[in-house]
Design an enzyme around this catalytic site. Structure first.
Site, mmCIF file in Angstrom:
data_model
loop_
_atom_site.group_PDB
_atom_site.id
_atom_site.type_symbol
_atom_site.label_atom_id
_atom_site.label_comp_id
_atom_site.label_asym_id
_atom_site.label_seq_id
_atom_site.Cartn_x
_atom_site.Cartn_y
_atom_site.Cartn_z
ATOM 1 N N CYS A 38 -0.509 -70.355 -19.770
ATOM 2 C CA CYS A 38 -1.431 -69.219 -19.718
ATOM 3 C C CYS A 38 -2.873 -69.621 -20.006
ATOM 4 C CB CYS A 38 -0.977 -68.141 -20.691
ATOM 5 S SG CYS A 38 0.475 -67.238 -20.110
ATOM 6 N N LYS A 41 -5.478 -69.005 -17.169
ATOM 7 C CA LYS A 41 -6.047 -67.705 -16.830
ATOM 8 C C LYS A 41 -7.558 -67.790 -16.618
ATOM 9 C CE LYS A 41 -3.067 -64.077 -18.707
ATOM 10 N NZ LYS A 41 -3.022 -62.919 -19.621
ATOM 11 N N THR A 70 -6.092 -49.966 -18.210
ATOM 12 C CA THR A 70 -6.298 -50.584 -19.523
ATOM 13 C C THR A 70 -5.819 -52.034 -19.570
ATOM 14 O OG1 THR A 70 -4.173 -49.744 -20.354
ATOM 15 C CG2 THR A 70 -6.119 -48.352 -20.705
ATOM 16 N N ASP A 90 3.754 -63.139 -12.703
ATOM 17 C CA ASP A 90 3.069 -64.139 -13.522
ATOM 18 C C ASP A 90 3.482 -65.525 -13.057
ATOM 19 O OD1 ASP A 90 1.710 -65.472 -15.690
ATOM 20 O OD2 ASP A 90 1.896 -63.601 -16.808
ATOM 21 N N ASP A 113 6.445 -59.471 -19.651
ATOM 22 C CA ASP A 113 5.667 -58.275 -19.341
ATOM 23 C C ASP A 113 6.549 -57.050 -19.141
ATOM 24 O OD1 ASP A 113 3.266 -59.598 -19.510
ATOM 25 O OD2 ASP A 113 3.144 -60.042 -17.370
#
Length: 374
Positions: A38, A41, A70, A90, A113
């Site tokens: 990650c 990102k 959000t 992902d 997630d």
């Protein structure tokens, strides 16, 4: 994206194509990628600019319970009064060199997630981009086998996917799940007075930086694998508790970044007690030795203006708060009288280091970090 398996061979049909690499000449997985896990990102500040330019206008049906509003963990679409579909994707580049473990980590991270929305996974599609002329086909197969192992542990099939030839190895999932519409847990539901509970210790980014420098001990490597392949199964159990108001998972933007998303969504202030934040073994020492990722600095540059750090904090607190977590833990906002039940669920599911790390307060959206609690 397609679920058709017949598309796979076409996606790899390039002419002319040199022979794939052999096991004896294959490079390390991490050497083929410019970043890992990650930590790949896009920096939060850059991402905000990109999304602002893309615009938010478009079809927004009433059935869409969670969208882009959000920066939540997944989209949620109401199917009927009893079911809503949770959909997310992902993928990233290798964080470790072992192909099987890379597949496990990437799949665990993608399924997280769904759990973070309160859902239970039902199936997945594989996203596979590989430098087929640099990696042995057996290595690519091990990556996929690792992802399949995690999906079996979650009780779901990998029902299809899509493959391409790529200059860097990339693997991940499209993950889908189901949740009762009344049990959807957004990252925006925190309320003043709530306690904040973190499910996994921090430090995966530090571990990955140490691994690249050949400074990660075998024990710490095992701790890294154990943390990043632990499915966030408490999510749907926590969503059954009325006192749990918000859930998100801590990934590439670090604890501070995802706490800020929770604060902004709730239009409230979050306060963390640094002394209560759990860390993986040896992380503080490795960070002090310079094992930090570039993503940590990019994260701070993107949102540091909204974070207040107490003067008494240790010097490395900022770097650890922004440390990118691959397949990190759940961050839960719950009523104080639900905290014991939340911790009991975490413990029952094997998350012994889950801890209360702060609280939600009325006030301007932002994050305050104290050295210790009151």
């Amino acid at each position: 994206m397609t679920a058709s398996t017949t598309d796979h061979s076409a996606a790899l049909a390039f002419t002319p194509a040199p022979a794939p690499a052999s096991a004896s000449t294959a490079p390390r997985l991490t050497s083929l990628s410019h970043g890992g896990g990650c930590g790949c990102k896009i920096a939060p500040g850059v991402l905000s600019q990109i999304l602002a330019q893309s615009g938010s206008a478009g079809l927004l049906p009433p059935e869409l319970l969670v969208g882009l509003e959000t920066a939540d963990d997944a989209a949620v679409y109401r199917l009927n009064d009893q079911q809503a579909l949770v959909a997310t994707t992902d993928f990233f580049m290798p964080i470790v060199d072992d192909p099987f473990e890379f597949g496990r980590i990437a799949a665990t991270n993608a399924l997280s997630d769904v759990y973070a929305m309160g859902g239970r996974p039902i199936m997945a599609l594989a996203l596979v981009a590989m430098p087929v002329n640099q990696l042995p086909l057996a290595t690519i197969g091990e990556i996929l086998r690792g992802g399949q192992a995690v999906c079996r542990a979650a009780g779901i099939p990998i029902a299809g996917g899509h493959t391409i030839d790529s200059v860097e190895p990339i693997y991940g999932l499209v993950a889908m799940g189901l949740v009762h519409p009344e049990r959807v847990r957004k990252n925006a539901g925190a309320q003043p007075g709530d306690l904040l509970i973190l499910g996994k210790p921090l430090g995966v980014g530090v571990y990955s930086a140490a691994l690249k420098k050949d400074q990660l001990s075998p024990a710490h490597y095992r701790a890294m694998i154990a943390s990043t392949t632990q499915l966030n199964t408490p999510g749907p159990l926590l969503a059954e508790l009325p006192g749990v108001h918000a859930i998100t998972d801590v990934t590439g933007f670090g604890l501070a970044g995802h706490a800020l998303e929770m604060a902004r969504g709730a239009a409230a202030s979050l306060q963390l007690d640094w002394a209560s934040v759990p860390l993986l073994p040896g992380v503080a020492e490795l960070a002090a030795a310079g094992c930090l990722t570039g993503a940590s600095a990019r994260n701070w540059a993107g949102y540091g203006a909204d974070v207040q750090l107490a003067a008494q904090l240790p010097a490395l607190a900022q770097s650890l708060l922004t440390d990118p977590q691959t397949s990190g833990g759940l961050l839960v906002a719950c009523a104080p009288d639900s905290a014991a039940a939340v911790l009991e669920i975490f413990a029952r599911e094997g998350f012994e280091q889950a801890a209360v790390i702060g609280q939600v307060q009325a006030g301007r959206p932002g994050l305050q970090v104290r050295a210790a609690g009151r």
